[in-house]
Design a protein around this motif. Structure first.
Motif, PDB file in Angstrom:
ATOM      1  N   LYS A  31       8.391   2.743  10.199  1.00  0.00           N
ATOM      2  CA  LYS A  31       7.425   2.286   9.203  1.00  0.00           C
ATOM      3  C   LYS A  31       7.591   3.175   7.976  1.00  0.00           C
ATOM      4  O   LYS A  31       7.162   4.332   7.955  1.00  0.00           O
ATOM      5  CB  LYS A  31       6.005   2.365   9.749  1.00  0.00           C
ATOM      6  N   LEU A  32       8.238   2.636   6.945  1.00  0.00           N
ATOM      7  CA  LEU A  32       8.598   3.416   5.766  1.00  0.00           C
ATOM      8  C   LEU A  32       7.553   3.237   4.673  1.00  0.00           C
ATOM      9  O   LEU A  32       7.150   2.113   4.367  1.00  0.00           O
ATOM     10  CB  LEU A  32       9.970   2.981   5.253  1.00  0.00           C
ATOM     11  N   GLY A  33       7.124   4.346   4.108  1.00  0.00           N
ATOM     12  CA  GLY A  33       6.151   4.290   3.029  1.00  0.00           C
ATOM     13  C   GLY A  33       6.293   5.471   2.095  1.00  0.00           C
ATOM     14  O   GLY A  33       7.341   6.134   2.056  1.00  0.00           O
ATOM     15  N   LEU A  34       5.222   5.738   1.387  1.00  0.00           N
ATOM     16  CA  LEU A  34       5.270   6.727   0.319  1.00  0.00           C
ATOM     17  C   LEU A  34       4.046   7.622   0.385  1.00  0.00           C
ATOM     18  O   LEU A  34       2.936   7.160   0.641  1.00  0.00           O
ATOM     19  CB  LEU A  34       5.302   6.010  -1.035  1.00  0.00           C
ATOM     20  N   SER A  35       4.263   8.897   0.151  1.00  0.00           N
ATOM     21  CA  SER A  35       3.147   9.802  -0.070  1.00  0.00           C
ATOM     22  C   SER A  35       2.606   9.596  -1.474  1.00  0.00           C
ATOM     23  O   SER A  35       3.383   9.463  -2.433  1.00  0.00           O
ATOM     24  CB  SER A  35       3.629  11.247   0.092  1.00  0.00           C
ATOM     25  N   SER A  36       1.286   9.589  -1.619  1.00  0.00           N
ATOM     26  CA  SER A  36       0.718   9.464  -2.965  1.00  0.00           C
ATOM     27  C   SER A  36       1.126  10.641  -3.851  1.00  0.00           C
ATOM     28  O   SER A  36       1.137  10.533  -5.075  1.00  0.00           O
ATOM     29  CB  SER A  36      -0.803   9.351  -2.898  1.00  0.00           C
ATOM     30  N   TYR A  37       1.516  11.752  -3.225  1.00  0.00           N
ATOM     31  CA  TYR A  37       2.022  12.910  -3.972  1.00  0.00           C
ATOM     32  C   TYR A  37       3.266  12.552  -4.782  1.00  0.00           C
ATOM     33  O   TYR A  37       3.506  13.120  -5.853  1.00  0.00           O
ATOM     34  CB  TYR A  37       2.328  14.039  -2.993  1.00  0.00           C
ATOM     35  N   SER A  38       4.047  11.589  -4.298  1.00  0.00           N
ATOM     36  CA  SER A  38       5.238  11.153  -5.021  1.00  0.00           C
ATOM     37  C   SER A  38       4.883  10.579  -6.390  1.00  0.00           C
ATOM     38  O   SER A  38       5.704  10.600  -7.307  1.00  0.00           O
ATOM     39  CB  SER A  38       5.991  10.099  -4.214  1.00  0.00           C
ATOM     40  N   LEU A  39       3.682  10.067  -6.526  1.00  0.00           N
ATOM     41  CA  LEU A  39       3.222   9.448  -7.783  1.00  0.00           C
ATOM     42  C   LEU A  39       2.261  10.363  -8.542  1.00  0.00           C
ATOM     43  O   LEU A  39       1.525   9.906  -9.422  1.00  0.00           O
ATOM     44  CB  LEU A  39       2.552   8.108  -7.482  1.00  0.00           C
ATOM     45  N   TYR A  40       2.299  11.648  -8.229  1.00  0.00           N
ATOM     46  CA  TYR A  40       1.316  12.576  -8.783  1.00  0.00           C
ATOM     47  C   TYR A  40       1.325  12.597 -10.308  1.00  0.00           C
ATOM     48  O   TYR A  40       0.261  12.619 -10.946  1.00  0.00           O
ATOM     49  CB  TYR A  40       1.556  13.988  -8.246  1.00  0.00           C
ATOM     50  N   SER A  41       2.510  12.576 -10.925  1.00  0.00           N
ATOM     51  CA  SER A  41       2.536  12.656 -12.393  1.00  0.00           C
ATOM     52  C   SER A  41       1.889  11.431 -13.020  1.00  0.00           C
ATOM     53  O   SER A  41       1.203  11.531 -14.044  1.00  0.00           O
ATOM     54  CB  SER A  41       3.968  12.828 -12.900  1.00  0.00           C
ATOM     55  N   ALA A  42       2.050  10.260 -12.411  1.00  0.00           N
ATOM     56  CA  ALA A  42       1.397   9.050 -12.920  1.00  0.00           C
ATOM     57  C   ALA A  42      -0.105   9.080 -12.680  1.00  0.00           C
ATOM     58  O   ALA A  42      -0.896   8.607 -13.511  1.00  0.00           O
ATOM     59  CB  ALA A  42       2.008   7.809 -12.280  1.00  0.00           C
ATOM     60  N   LEU A  43      -0.527   9.647 -11.548  1.00  0.00           N
ATOM     61  CA  LEU A  43      -1.955   9.793 -11.262  1.00  0.00           C
ATOM     62  C   LEU A  43      -2.591  10.803 -12.211  1.00  0.00           C
ATOM     63  O   LEU A  43      -3.695  10.593 -12.721  1.00  0.00           O
ATOM     64  CB  LEU A  43      -2.157  10.233  -9.818  1.00  0.00           C
ATOM     65  N   LYS A  44      -1.886  11.900 -12.459  1.00  0.00           N
ATOM     66  CA  LYS A  44      -2.409  12.944 -13.336  1.00  0.00           C
ATOM     67  C   LYS A  44      -2.549  12.451 -14.770  1.00  0.00           C
ATOM     68  O   LYS A  44      -3.525  12.765 -15.456  1.00  0.00           O
ATOM     69  CB  LYS A  44      -1.488  14.162 -13.282  1.00  0.00           C
ATOM     70  N   SER A  45      -1.591  11.650 -15.236  1.00  0.00           N
ATOM     71  CA  SER A  45      -1.607  11.149 -16.614  1.00  0.00           C
ATOM     72  C   SER A  45      -2.506   9.924 -16.787  1.00  0.00           C
ATOM     73  O   SER A  45      -2.667   9.447 -17.905  1.00  0.00           O
ATOM     74  CB  SER A  45      -0.189  10.794 -17.053  1.00  0.00           C
ATOM     75  N   LYS A  46      -3.047   9.425 -15.669  1.00  0.00           N
ATOM     76  CA  LYS A  46      -3.896   8.224 -15.651  1.00  0.00           C
ATOM     77  C   LYS A  46      -3.091   6.943 -15.884  1.00  0.00           C
ATOM     78  O   LYS A  46      -3.674   5.882 -16.142  1.00  0.00           O
ATOM     79  CB  LYS A  46      -5.037   8.314 -16.683  1.00  0.00           C
TER      80      LYS A  46
END
Length: 287
Positions: free
Chosen positions: A2-17
């Motif tokens: 079951k392959l997925g993604l850590s939300s940490y991988s998208l941290y820069s997009a989350l941080k920048s909103k």
């Protein structure tokens, strides 16, 4: 798998909103991810039951699972009162994990600067660390949750130290979140380390790094291992770790759980995460 993604991988997009965490869940589903691992960076679930419920509902709506809840913690405290406060704080995080509907939760256990990460120091700290982990595992067991320690942060990062902690905690629901790339951060061969610890894994991260030996100072964007070698996060499959062999070890082991991409390269996080997902999926079919 079951392959997925850590939300940490998208941290820069989350941080920048650019994305919020609900949009991140939808984005992962659109890329063919089967699950998301929730790492509360760029957002917080503390005292926020509405967002916690919204995450669970969003994942259900787009048809992916929430695999794991991963938080920081540090049981090396200057006094007994702060030690107990930290354990109580992690108990509350277990409550959040249960509200998310997950059965896996990673919490950190200890942090020390590189100059204080000797094996002697580890042995001195081990009783207090393992006692805290044991209590948290017992608390999590009431919800049917398996807790875990990740191999990162230098102090509890080498495969033998992770195994030692697991054996001292000695709870069936305390295992390791095995990050296949992080062993290189303490100058350990990732393939050999993954072979040693895959049977203790409740969760697997796949990560890749560019590697340069100590004599080549590559400049900005790199960090050093305890031995002075240089690393920089890369798209999975683009770096210097033998990802084909790593995936082969996982595929032909007894591990049947979630596999989570953890991208921390300098490229755009969405592009890097998408290519990493595609590469792991393709390599899995080839090995």
């Amino acid at each position: 798998m079951k392959l997925g993604l850590s939300s940490y991988s998208l941290y820069s997009a989350l941080k920048s909103k650019e994305l919020n965490i609900l949009e991140a869940i939808e984005w992962i589903a659109e890329q063919g991810g089967e699950h998301i691992e929730i790492v509360p960076m760029g957002f917080s679930l503390d005292d926020n039951p509405d967002l916690t419920d919204a995450l669970r509902q969003k994942a259900e709506k787009v048809g992916i699972e929430i695999s794991n809840y991963a938080i920081g913690a540090n049981f090396i405290m200057p006094d007994e009162e702060q030690y107990e406060q930290e354990i109580e704080r992690v108990f509350k995080q277990v409550d959040i994990a249960n509200r998310l509907g997950v059965k896996l939760m990673r919490h950190d256990v200890a942090w020390r600067p590189i100059g204080e990460t000797s094996i002697l120091q580890f042995e001195q700290d081990l009783p207090r660390i393992s006692a805290a982990c044991r209590r948290i595992a017992d608390y999590a067991a009431e919800y049917g949750i398996t807790t875990s320690v990740e191999n990162h942060g230098y102090f509890v990062q080498a495969s033998d130290r992770v195994q030692t902690l697991i054996h001292h905690v000695n709870k069936p629901n305390f295992k390791t979140t095995l990050d296949t790339g992080n062993f290189l951060c303490v100058d350990e061969n990732p393939i050999k380390a993954v072979k040693k610890n895959i049977h203790h894994a409740s969760m697997v991260h796949i990560k890749d790094f560019y590697y340069r030996p100590e004599k080549f100072d590559p400049g900005e964007g790199w960090f050093q291992t305890p031995s002075g070698n240089y690393l920089r996060g890369s798209i999975v499959g683009h770096g210097d770790i033998d990802i084909y062999e790593i995936i082969k070890v996982i595929k032909y082991s007894s591990y049947e759980g979630y596999i989570s991409i953890e991208f921390e390269g300098m490229e755009d996080c969405k592009k890097g995460s998408k290519i990493s997902l595609d590469n792991v999926r393709r390599i899995w079919e080839q090995v």
